[in-house]
Design a protein around this motif. Structure first.
Motif, PDB file in Angstrom:
ATOM      1  N   PHE A  69      70.368  34.000  65.708  1.00  0.00           N
ATOM      2  CA  PHE A  69      71.213  35.020  65.111  1.00  0.00           C
ATOM      3  C   PHE A  69      72.276  34.580  64.224  1.00  0.00           C
ATOM      4  N   PRO A  70      72.882  35.488  63.460  1.00  0.00           N
ATOM      5  CA  PRO A  70      73.949  35.133  62.698  1.00  0.00           C
ATOM      6  C   PRO A  70      75.157  34.004  63.335  1.00  0.00           C
ATOM      7  N   ALA A  71      75.617  34.510  64.366  1.00  0.00           N
ATOM      8  CA  ALA A  71      76.519  33.688  65.060  1.00  0.00           C
ATOM      9  C   ALA A  71      76.076  32.361  65.301  1.00  0.00           C
ATOM     10  N   ASP A  72      74.723  32.309  65.737  1.00  0.00           N
ATOM     11  CA  ASP A  72      74.140  30.729  65.623  1.00  0.00           C
ATOM     12  C   ASP A  72      74.218  30.072  64.387  1.00  0.00           C
ATOM     13  N   VAL A  73      73.894  30.682  62.953  1.00  0.00           N
ATOM     14  CA  VAL A  73      74.076  30.181  61.977  1.00  0.00           C
ATOM     15  C   VAL A  73      75.198  29.652  61.585  1.00  0.00           C
ATOM     16  N   GLU A  74      76.158  30.522  61.821  1.00  0.00           N
ATOM     17  CA  GLU A  74      77.760  30.161  61.762  1.00  0.00           C
ATOM     18  C   GLU A  74      78.281  28.810  62.284  1.00  0.00           C
ATOM     19  N   GLU A  75      77.793  28.887  63.657  1.00  0.00           N
ATOM     20  CA  GLU A  75      78.371  27.789  64.389  1.00  0.00           C
ATOM     21  C   GLU A  75      77.452  26.509  64.020  1.00  0.00           C
ATOM     22  N   VAL A  76      76.262  26.458  63.548  1.00  0.00           N
ATOM     23  CA  VAL A  76      75.426  25.388  63.366  1.00  0.00           C
ATOM     24  C   VAL A  76      75.970  24.858  61.779  1.00  0.00           C
ATOM     25  N   TYR A  77      76.480  25.666  60.981  1.00  0.00           N
ATOM     26  CA  TYR A  77      76.957  25.447  59.660  1.00  0.00           C
ATOM     27  C   TYR A  77      78.394  25.013  59.717  1.00  0.00           C
ATOM     28  N   LEU A  78      79.062  26.240  60.310  1.00  0.00           N
ATOM     29  CA  LEU A  78      80.511  25.959  60.047  1.00  0.00           C
ATOM     30  C   LEU A  78      81.446  25.559  61.021  1.00  0.00           C
ATOM     31  N   GLY A  79      80.796  25.108  62.147  1.00  0.00           N
ATOM     32  CA  GLY A  79      81.589  24.828  63.398  1.00  0.00           C
ATOM     33  C   GLY A  79      81.859  23.358  63.446  1.00  0.00           C
ATOM     34  N   GLU A  80      82.769  22.913  64.104  1.00  0.00           N
ATOM     35  CA  GLU A  80      83.646  21.641  64.447  1.00  0.00           C
ATOM     36  C   GLU A  80      82.432  20.350  64.432  1.00  0.00           C
ATOM     37  N   ASN A  81      81.301  20.604  65.107  1.00  0.00           N
ATOM     38  CA  ASN A  81      80.247  19.765  65.154  1.00  0.00           C
ATOM     39  C   ASN A  81      78.858  20.349  64.443  1.00  0.00           C
ATOM     40  N   THR A 172      66.511  40.127  49.935  1.00  0.00           N
ATOM     41  CA  THR A 172      65.046  40.328  49.973  1.00  0.00           C
ATOM     42  C   THR A 172      64.199  40.482  51.410  1.00  0.00           C
ATOM     43  N   LYS A 173      64.832  39.551  52.263  1.00  0.00           N
ATOM     44  CA  LYS A 173      64.128  39.550  53.651  1.00  0.00           C
ATOM     45  C   LYS A 173      64.736  41.173  54.516  1.00  0.00           C
ATOM     46  N   MET A 174      65.761  41.617  54.169  1.00  0.00           N
ATOM     47  CA  MET A 174      66.148  43.109  54.679  1.00  0.00           C
ATOM     48  C   MET A 174      65.078  44.117  53.962  1.00  0.00           C
ATOM     49  N   CYS A 175      64.827  44.003  52.797  1.00  0.00           N
ATOM     50  CA  CYS A 175      63.616  44.802  52.384  1.00  0.00           C
ATOM     51  C   CYS A 175      62.572  44.596  53.241  1.00  0.00           C
ATOM     52  N   ASN A 176      62.223  43.517  53.333  1.00  0.00           N
ATOM     53  CA  ASN A 176      60.816  43.093  54.078  1.00  0.00           C
ATOM     54  C   ASN A 176      60.997  43.717  55.503  1.00  0.00           C
ATOM     55  N   GLN A 177      62.200  43.555  56.138  1.00  0.00           N
ATOM     56  CA  GLN A 177      62.255  44.084  57.436  1.00  0.00           C
ATOM     57  C   GLN A 177      62.159  45.705  57.486  1.00  0.00           C
ATOM     58  N   ILE A 178      62.713  46.264  56.574  1.00  0.00           N
ATOM     59  CA  ILE A 178      62.819  47.818  56.603  1.00  0.00           C
ATOM     60  C   ILE A 178      61.349  48.176  56.377  1.00  0.00           C
ATOM     61  N   LEU A 179      60.489  47.599  55.523  1.00  0.00           N
ATOM     62  CA  LEU A 179      59.200  48.261  55.323  1.00  0.00           C
ATOM     63  C   LEU A 179      58.467  47.892  56.646  1.00  0.00           C
ATOM     64  N   HIS A 238      65.111  39.647  68.273  1.00  0.00           N
ATOM     65  CA  HIS A 238      65.736  39.071  66.811  1.00  0.00           C
ATOM     66  C   HIS A 238      65.117  40.381  65.618  1.00  0.00           C
ATOM     67  N   PHE A 239      64.288  41.317  66.152  1.00  0.00           N
ATOM     68  CA  PHE A 239      64.103  42.389  65.099  1.00  0.00           C
ATOM     69  C   PHE A 239      65.107  43.301  65.047  1.00  0.00           C
ATOM     70  N   ILE A 240      65.669  43.696  66.532  1.00  0.00           N
ATOM     71  CA  ILE A 240      66.726  44.590  66.370  1.00  0.00           C
ATOM     72  C   ILE A 240      68.114  43.847  65.864  1.00  0.00           C
ATOM     73  N   LYS A 241      67.936  42.530  65.845  1.00  0.00           N
ATOM     74  CA  LYS A 241      69.028  41.940  65.013  1.00  0.00           C
ATOM     75  C   LYS A 241      69.026  42.243  63.550  1.00  0.00           C
ATOM     76  N   ASP A 242      67.829  41.977  63.117  1.00  0.00           N
ATOM     77  CA  ASP A 242      67.461  42.144  61.762  1.00  0.00           C
ATOM     78  C   ASP A 242      67.947  43.663  61.042  1.00  0.00           C
ATOM     79  N   MET A 243      67.108  44.677  61.909  1.00  0.00           N
ATOM     80  CA  MET A 243      67.371  45.970  61.636  1.00  0.00           C
ATOM     81  C   MET A 243      68.949  46.203  61.610  1.00  0.00           C
TER      82      MET A 243
END
Length: 294
Positions: A69-81, A172-179, A238-243
């Motif tokens: 999820f985006p929260a996981d991405v944020e933690e992995v990239y921007l977190g203290e560790n 672009t991935k949002m376009c993909n998921q909408i379709l 994960h699809f619910i998250k993407d939508m």
């Protein structure tokens, strides 16, 4: 190319196969997953297991991530560790999670400020595409960085395209998921109709899957539905998250997407029935219940 040591964070349904292709191609690889057992197949192939994203970042020339999820991405990239605080200047960061375009832009800006380079590179093709290295990879970021990473993308995917600056891969991935959202509803309702009419699902797919109604969803996920196979190539949750991301971005652009909003509600209903860890074809199970067919 200068990108010799690979770091990989996220070894789930997709990430395990994608990382495996890079290991098979001969790249020394450091891996991390929150559930260590899920990284064991890659360690058995020769990868080195690390105790944290920070450890992966410190050991790598290029770090790939594909988390939930985006929260996981944020933690992995921007977190203290996280990656940016612990990687060396010059490191290339590639997020292959389906995430927020705005977050991708933030990561790119913070990476640049730290002397690093970032690409957003979500994928399409599901578990089959990951296993067979036939994924579509849509990339946002600077062209020279994309060109450096392209040989690695080509190991994991069949269609690789830079779509524009940071965030463009996620758009672009949002376009993909909408379709996909629309075609999944069509797939499920078509097969519900076939069953209620007493038809054989596979026989119906044989015909309609070769004509104007042909789609990846009917020819791949439709076959799984016919077999009663609801294992995840891509999770409902994960699809619910993407939508949700797509609808949020659409609102910011003053864009109405009523079809997508409807499909999201159908999937939320499936989640409410306890089906969130099924593959997206699990929507069929939810619709069976609604129609009193289960």
């Amino acid at each position: 190319m200068g990108l010799k040591k690979i770091g990989w964070i996220g070894t789930g349904v997709m990430g395990k196969s994608m990382c495996g292709h890079l290991i098979t191609a001969g790249y020394p690889t450091a891996v991390y997953n929150r559930t260590p057992e899920r990284a064991k197949p890659l360690v058995d192939m020769g990868a080195t297991y690390c105790a944290s994203p920070a450890e992966v970042a410190a050991a790598s020339d290029i770090v790939f991530t594909i988390v939930g999820f985006p929260a996981d991405v944020e933690e992995v990239y921007l977190g203290e560790n996280g990656i940016i605080r612990n990687a060396r200047p010059g490191t290339v960061l590639v997020d292959m999670t389906t995430s927020s375009p705005s977050l991708a832009s933030t990561i790119a800006a913070q990476a640049a400020a730290a002397g690093m380079h970032a690409l957003d590179a979500p994928v399409s093709g599901g578990d089959l595409g990951a296993r067979n290295a036939t994924l579509a990879i849509m990339v946002g970021g600077e062209k020279d960085v994309f060109d450096r990473v392209l040989p690695l993308f080509n190991i994991m995917g069949k269609t690789v395209q830079r779509m524009g600056p940071a965030g463009a891969g996620q758009h672009t991935k949002m376009c993909n998921q909408i379709l996909i959202a629309g075609t999944m509803v069509g797939t499920v309702e078509s097969l519900l109709y076939a069953v209620r009419a007493g038809m054989d699902m596979d026989a119906v797919i044989d015909v309609i899957g070769s004509g104007a109604a042909s789609s990846w969803s009917i020819n791949n996920l439709g076959r799984r539905i016919a077999k009663g196979d609801y294992d995840p190539g891509f999770y409902i949750k994960h699809f619910i998250k993407d939508m949700g991301i797509a609808l949020q971005e659409a609102r910011a652009m003053n864009l109405s997407l009523p079809g997508l909003a409807l499909v999201q509600q159908l999937y939320i209903a499936a989640q409410a029935q306890g089906l969130e860890n099924m593959g997206t074809q699990g929507l069929y199970r939810a619709c069976l219940t609604v129609n009193g067919m289960e």
